[in-house]
Design a protein around this motif. Structure first.
Motif, mmCIF file in Angstrom:
data_model
loop_
_atom_site.group_PDB
_atom_site.id
_atom_site.type_symbol
_atom_site.label_atom_id
_atom_site.label_comp_id
_atom_site.label_asym_id
_atom_site.label_seq_id
_atom_site.Cartn_x
_atom_site.Cartn_y
_atom_site.Cartn_z
ATOM 1 N N GLU A 1 16.721 -20.305 106.014
ATOM 2 C CA GLU A 1 15.386 -20.419 105.423
ATOM 3 C C GLU A 1 14.695 -21.675 105.938
ATOM 4 O O GLU A 1 13.496 -21.664 106.218
ATOM 5 C CB GLU A 1 15.478 -20.444 103.896
ATOM 6 C CG GLU A 1 14.130 -20.554 103.216
ATOM 7 C CD GLU A 1 14.209 -20.524 101.706
ATOM 8 O OE1 GLU A 1 13.132 -20.538 101.075
ATOM 9 O OE2 GLU A 1 15.324 -20.474 101.148
ATOM 10 N N GLU A 2 15.456 -22.753 106.090
ATOM 11 C CA GLU A 2 14.893 -24.007 106.591
ATOM 12 C C GLU A 2 14.370 -23.828 108.016
ATOM 13 O O GLU A 2 13.297 -24.327 108.359
ATOM 14 C CB GLU A 2 15.934 -25.133 106.540
ATOM 15 C CG GLU A 2 16.333 -25.538 105.146
ATOM 16 C CD GLU A 2 17.308 -24.568 104.453
ATOM 17 O OE1 GLU A 2 17.973 -23.751 105.146
ATOM 18 O OE2 GLU A 2 17.382 -24.605 103.216
ATOM 19 N N ALA A 3 15.140 -23.133 108.857
ATOM 20 C CA ALA A 3 14.695 -22.883 110.240
ATOM 21 C C ALA A 3 13.435 -22.017 110.241
ATOM 22 O O ALA A 3 12.494 -22.279 110.997
ATOM 23 C CB ALA A 3 15.800 -22.233 111.048
ATOM 24 N N ALA A 4 13.407 -20.991 109.395
ATOM 25 C CA ALA A 4 12.221 -20.124 109.313
ATOM 26 C C ALA A 4 11.004 -20.925 108.884
ATOM 27 O O ALA A 4 9.924 -20.804 109.464
ATOM 28 C CB ALA A 4 12.484 -18.971 108.343
ATOM 29 N N THR A 5 11.188 -21.789 107.897
ATOM 30 C CA THR A 5 10.084 -22.642 107.417
ATOM 31 C C THR A 5 9.608 -23.569 108.528
ATOM 32 O O THR A 5 8.399 -23.757 108.721
ATOM 33 C CB THR A 5 10.522 -23.438 106.176
ATOM 34 O OG1 THR A 5 10.910 -22.513 105.160
ATOM 35 C CG2 THR A 5 9.414 -24.336 105.680
ATOM 36 N N ARG A 6 10.526 -24.159 109.254
ATOM 37 C CA ARG A 6 10.182 -25.059 110.354
ATOM 38 C C ARG A 6 9.370 -24.318 111.434
ATOM 39 O O ARG A 6 8.373 -24.836 111.918
ATOM 40 C CB ARG A 6 11.459 -25.680 110.937
ATOM 41 C CG ARG A 6 11.249 -26.795 111.907
ATOM 42 C CD ARG A 6 12.531 -27.516 112.315
ATOM 43 N NE ARG A 6 13.611 -26.612 112.710
ATOM 44 C CZ ARG A 6 14.694 -26.336 111.966
ATOM 45 N NH1 ARG A 6 14.841 -26.887 110.772
ATOM 46 N NH2 ARG A 6 15.638 -25.516 112.406
ATOM 47 N N ILE A 7 9.792 -23.107 111.775
ATOM 48 C CA ILE A 7 9.067 -22.312 112.772
ATOM 49 C C ILE A 7 7.653 -22.015 112.284
ATOM 50 O O ILE A 7 6.676 -22.179 113.010
ATOM 51 C CB ILE A 7 9.818 -21.002 113.085
ATOM 52 C CG1 ILE A 7 11.150 -21.315 113.776
ATOM 53 C CG2 ILE A 7 8.954 -20.084 113.943
ATOM 54 C CD1 ILE A 7 12.111 -20.131 113.797
ATOM 55 N N ILE A 8 7.547 -21.577 111.043
ATOM 56 C CA ILE A 8 6.219 -21.245 110.467
ATOM 57 C C ILE A 8 5.333 -22.470 110.462
ATOM 58 O O ILE A 8 4.159 -22.401 110.840
ATOM 59 C CB ILE A 8 6.392 -20.662 109.045
ATOM 60 C CG1 ILE A 8 7.049 -19.283 109.128
ATOM 61 C CG2 ILE A 8 5.052 -20.610 108.317
ATOM 62 C CD1 ILE A 8 7.576 -18.769 107.812
ATOM 63 N N GLU A 9 5.867 -23.610 110.061
ATOM 64 C CA GLU A 9 5.063 -24.833 109.992
ATOM 65 C C GLU A 9 4.656 -25.336 111.361
ATOM 66 O O GLU A 9 3.671 -26.062 111.487
ATOM 67 C CB GLU A 9 5.807 -25.909 109.212
ATOM 68 C CG GLU A 9 5.890 -25.586 107.724
ATOM 69 C CD GLU A 9 6.721 -26.579 106.931
ATOM 70 O OE1 GLU A 9 7.415 -27.425 107.535
ATOM 71 O OE2 GLU A 9 6.686 -26.484 105.689
ATOM 72 N N SER A 10 5.386 -24.962 112.409
ATOM 73 C CA SER A 10 5.039 -25.430 113.756
ATOM 74 C C SER A 10 3.920 -24.617 114.371
ATOM 75 O O SER A 10 3.365 -25.000 115.397
ATOM 76 C CB SER A 10 6.283 -25.367 114.663
ATOM 77 O OG SER A 10 6.610 -24.011 114.974
ATOM 78 N N ARG A 11 3.552 -23.498 113.756
ATOM 79 C CA ARG A 11 2.496 -22.632 114.293
ATOM 80 C C ARG A 11 1.156 -23.034 113.741
ATOM 81 O O ARG A 11 1.010 -23.315 112.570
ATOM 82 C CB ARG A 11 2.789 -21.173 113.973
ATOM 83 C CG ARG A 11 4.072 -20.729 114.633
ATOM 84 C CD ARG A 11 4.378 -19.293 114.393
ATOM 85 N NE ARG A 11 5.525 -18.934 115.218
ATOM 86 C CZ ARG A 11 5.985 -17.720 115.364
ATOM 87 N NH1 ARG A 11 5.394 -16.726 114.728
ATOM 88 N NH2 ARG A 11 7.017 -17.476 116.113
ATOM 89 N N GLU A 12 0.174 -23.031 114.574
ATOM 90 C CA GLU A 12 -1.189 -23.411 114.163
ATOM 91 C C GLU A 12 -2.038 -22.180 113.995
ATOM 92 O O GLU A 12 -2.057 -21.301 114.727
ATOM 93 C CB GLU A 12 -1.811 -24.342 115.186
ATOM 94 C CG GLU A 12 -1.044 -25.616 115.323
ATOM 95 C CD GLU A 12 -1.346 -26.641 114.252
ATOM 96 O OE1 GLU A 12 -2.469 -26.688 113.752
ATOM 97 O OE2 GLU A 12 -0.429 -27.395 113.908
#
Length: 169
Positions: free
Chosen positions: A158-169
């Motif tokens: 879940e942390e990796a998924a959140t990190r990926i989502i947050e890196s997208r603009e």
């Protein structure tokens, strides 16, 4: 000073009773005398609307029927239950990165989550966009299986998924 809200059920010939398919609007006036109209949206938020103004000036053939605050609370609870009816009982999702030839787990084609709903059905959602966007129903797993979509689904935390989502603009 807290605003005093007036609540209205929006009724039409097709939806003559408040049943969740039409909606509820509230009207309030701020300290500067500005009138605000807000619709209780499918996102479970009060959001600005022109619905009452459109009814009042004849742009929309509907009726705004005054309702008590208790009816609004019941409507909000019913909408919340409807929106969350398929949420996992344990609150746990499994997260995946869709990886194709030119993508990696750190920058996948998409991020999806899966779970089993209370009725036993398998559910899947794809995150659309970056921070502030939402999860939307998807069928990527089935599309990959059937050859309508490319790539593989790689499990991520879940942390990796959140990190990926947050890196997208």
């Amino acid at each position: 000073m807290s605003p005093r809200y007036e609540y209205y059920a929006l009724l039409t010939d097709f939806h003559p009773v408040l049943d969740g398919s039409n909606g509820i609007v509230r009207r309030w006036t701020d300290d500067a005398g500005q009138v605000h109209d807000e619709l209780y949206s499918q996102r479970l938020l009060w959001e600005s609307t022109r619905d009452l103004a459109m009814i009042e000036n004849g742009e929309w053939q509907a009726t705004a029927c005054p309702i008590p605050e208790e009816a609004v609370e019941a409507y909000e609870a019913a909408e919340y239950a409807r929106v969350h009816a398929d949420d996992p009982l344990d609150g746990e999702y499994s997260y995946f990165a869709q990886v194709e030839d030119n993508t990696s787990v750190d920058n996948p084609t998409s991020v999806i989550r899966m779970w089993t709903a209370p009725n036993g059905h398998e559910k899947e959602q794809q995150h659309i966009g970056g921070p502030g966007y939402a999860w939307k129903a998807s069928y990527i797993q089935m599309d990959i299986y059937d050859g309508r979509n490319r790539g593989d689904l790689v499990p991520v935390t879940e942390e990796a998924a959140t990190r990926i989502i947050e890196s997208r603009e």
